[in-house]
Design a protein around this motif. Structure first.
Motif, PDB file in Angstrom:
ATOM      1  N   CYS A 122       0.837  -1.192   0.000  1.00 24.90           N
ATOM      2  CA  CYS A 122       0.000   0.000   0.000  1.00 24.90           C
ATOM      3  C   CYS A 122       0.875   1.247   0.000  1.00 24.90           C
ATOM      4  O   CYS A 122       2.105   1.166   0.124  1.00 24.90           O
ATOM      5  N   THR A 127      -5.127   7.943   1.913  1.00 20.34           N
ATOM      6  CA  THR A 127      -5.068   7.793   0.454  1.00 20.34           C
ATOM      7  C   THR A 127      -3.629   7.466   0.071  1.00 20.34           C
ATOM      8  O   THR A 127      -2.714   7.537   0.908  1.00 20.34           O
ATOM      9  N   VAL A 128      -3.412   7.129  -1.195  1.00 16.75           N
ATOM     10  CA  VAL A 128      -2.062   6.787  -1.639  1.00 16.75           C
ATOM     11  C   VAL A 128      -1.154   8.008  -1.637  1.00 16.75           C
ATOM     12  O   VAL A 128       0.087   7.865  -1.714  1.00 16.75           O
ATOM     13  N   ARG A 150       0.880   1.063  -6.817  1.00 14.86           N
ATOM     14  CA  ARG A 150      -0.070   0.660  -5.777  1.00 14.86           C
ATOM     15  C   ARG A 150      -1.249   1.624  -5.762  1.00 14.86           C
ATOM     16  O   ARG A 150      -1.075   2.839  -5.888  1.00 14.86           O
ATOM     17  N   GLN A 151      -2.435   1.059  -5.555  1.00 16.82           N
ATOM     18  CA  GLN A 151      -3.662   1.861  -5.566  1.00 16.82           C
ATOM     19  C   GLN A 151      -4.440   1.744  -4.252  1.00 16.82           C
ATOM     20  O   GLN A 151      -5.587   2.164  -4.182  1.00 16.82           O
ATOM     21  N   VAL A 152      -3.828   1.185  -3.230  1.00 22.66           N
ATOM     22  CA  VAL A 152      -4.496   0.957  -1.942  1.00 22.66           C
ATOM     23  C   VAL A 152      -3.767   1.740  -0.865  1.00 22.66           C
ATOM     24  O   VAL A 152      -2.531   1.711  -0.797  1.00 22.66           O
ATOM     25  N   SER A 153      -4.530   2.406  -0.016  1.00 18.13           N
ATOM     26  CA  SER A 153      -3.943   3.100   1.134  1.00 18.13           C
ATOM     27  C   SER A 153      -3.723   2.114   2.280  1.00 18.13           C
ATOM     28  O   SER A 153      -4.249   0.991   2.280  1.00 18.13           O
ATOM     29  N   CYS A 154      -2.967   2.517   3.263  1.00 19.04           N
ATOM     30  CA  CYS A 154      -2.541   1.592   4.317  1.00 19.04           C
ATOM     31  C   CYS A 154      -3.427   1.616   5.561  1.00 19.04           C
ATOM     32  O   CYS A 154      -3.207   0.810   6.481  1.00 19.04           O
ATOM     33  N   GLN A 156      -6.678   0.780   6.241  1.00 17.08           N
ATOM     34  CA  GLN A 156      -7.483  -0.413   6.518  1.00 17.08           C
ATOM     35  C   GLN A 156      -6.628  -1.672   6.735  1.00 17.08           C
ATOM     36  O   GLN A 156      -6.881  -2.429   7.692  1.00 17.08           O
TER      37      GLN A 156
END
Length: 273
Positions: A122, A127-128, A150-154, A156
């Motif tokens: 992430c 957000t990223v 990468r398109q996912v934030s950290c 969650q």
């Protein structure tokens, strides 16, 4: 042997979770993870101490065994409460994660942020582009997402790691607490059976209380009720009563002796004559 294996398993899981929480900078204090590692050892030791000294006749030994059980129960309750607070959803928990990420970003702890991003694949927090590593400047605010794709934030994934680690530690603490309750229940039942299983001697004459029973009728047993065998004088005029009855009879004449028999005396065999 099974208790020892389960204890070693709990210790291994607790050590693993301690390493994970430290490497991922999870908001779980070492003051919570280290006692979780030591708690199974304390529980196993307490079980042997209570088995050895719990029913000791020495007062200080019994008090020591009970005091250790109380200390373990308090530690279990406190740890379970703190760990459970990280499992249930709450605004405080989310704010705590954000605060820790902000602190890492403020001190430019690139190693800690990079480890979190690489573990969960992430970038950033919410957000990223939110406080991601490599640290962005005005020209390269999207460097992490563009560099690693990468398109996912950290936020969650990091939150799920916190819940999982706290959940495993909470499970260990809960299992140790149940083990303590079961141990106390089984050992207390064993002590009760030992006390109830004592055989009371029969056919013995007691003066005073009998096994802690006090009362005007049970405090003193007359020797004449022991039995009818050898209850009176024999054919040759000799006294064939048991020795304990002869010893307990007062050394006076025959007219002052009070005898208890199983039947009403006849006129021919009247002890008052």
């Amino acid at each position: 042997m099974a208790f020892l294996v389960v204890t070693l398993l709990f210790i291994g899981v607790a050590i693993y979770e301690h390493v994970i929480s430290t490497s991922l900078s999870l908001p779980i204090s070492p003051y919570m993870t280290i006692p979780t590692i030591l708690l199974p050892v304390l529980a196993l030791t307490n079980a042997f101490v209570y088995l050895r000294f719990g029913k000791s006749r020495k007062r200080h030994d019994a008090l020591l065994a009970r005091a250790l059980q109380v200390v373990q129960a308090l530690c279990t309750t406190v740890l379970a409460t703190l760990l459970f607070s990280n499992i249930v959803p709450s605004a405080v928990r989310d704010c705590l994660l954000s605060t820790i990420w902000q602190r890492l970003f403020s001190i430019h702890d690139a190693e800690a942020i990079r480890r979190i991003q690489d573990t969960f694949n992430c970038c950033g927090f919410n957000t990223v582009r939110d406080r991601a590593w490599p640290f962005a400047d005005h020209q390269s605010a999207r460097r992490c997402a563009e560099t690693y794709g990468r398109q996912v934030s950290c936020a969650q994934p990091w939150l799920r790691a916190l819940q999982q680690s706290s959940g495993l530690d909470f499970g260990i603490v809960l299992a140790v607490g149940l083990f303590q309750i079961a141990t106390l229940f089984l050992l207390s039942g064993s002590m009760a059976l030992d006390n109830e299983g004592r055989v009371r001697p029969r056919g013995m004459i007691h003066y005073g209380s009998i096994d802690g029973i006090d009362g005007p009728e049970t405090a003193r047993l007359l020797p004449g009720v022991v039995g009818d065998a050898g209850d009176g004088p024999g054919e040759d005029g000799e006294d064939t009563r048991p020795d304990v009855e002869r010893e307990s009879s007062p050394a006076t004449d025959d007219s002052s002796r009070v005898r208890v028999r199983g039947s009403v005396p006849t006129q021919d065999n009247n002890p008052w004559q």
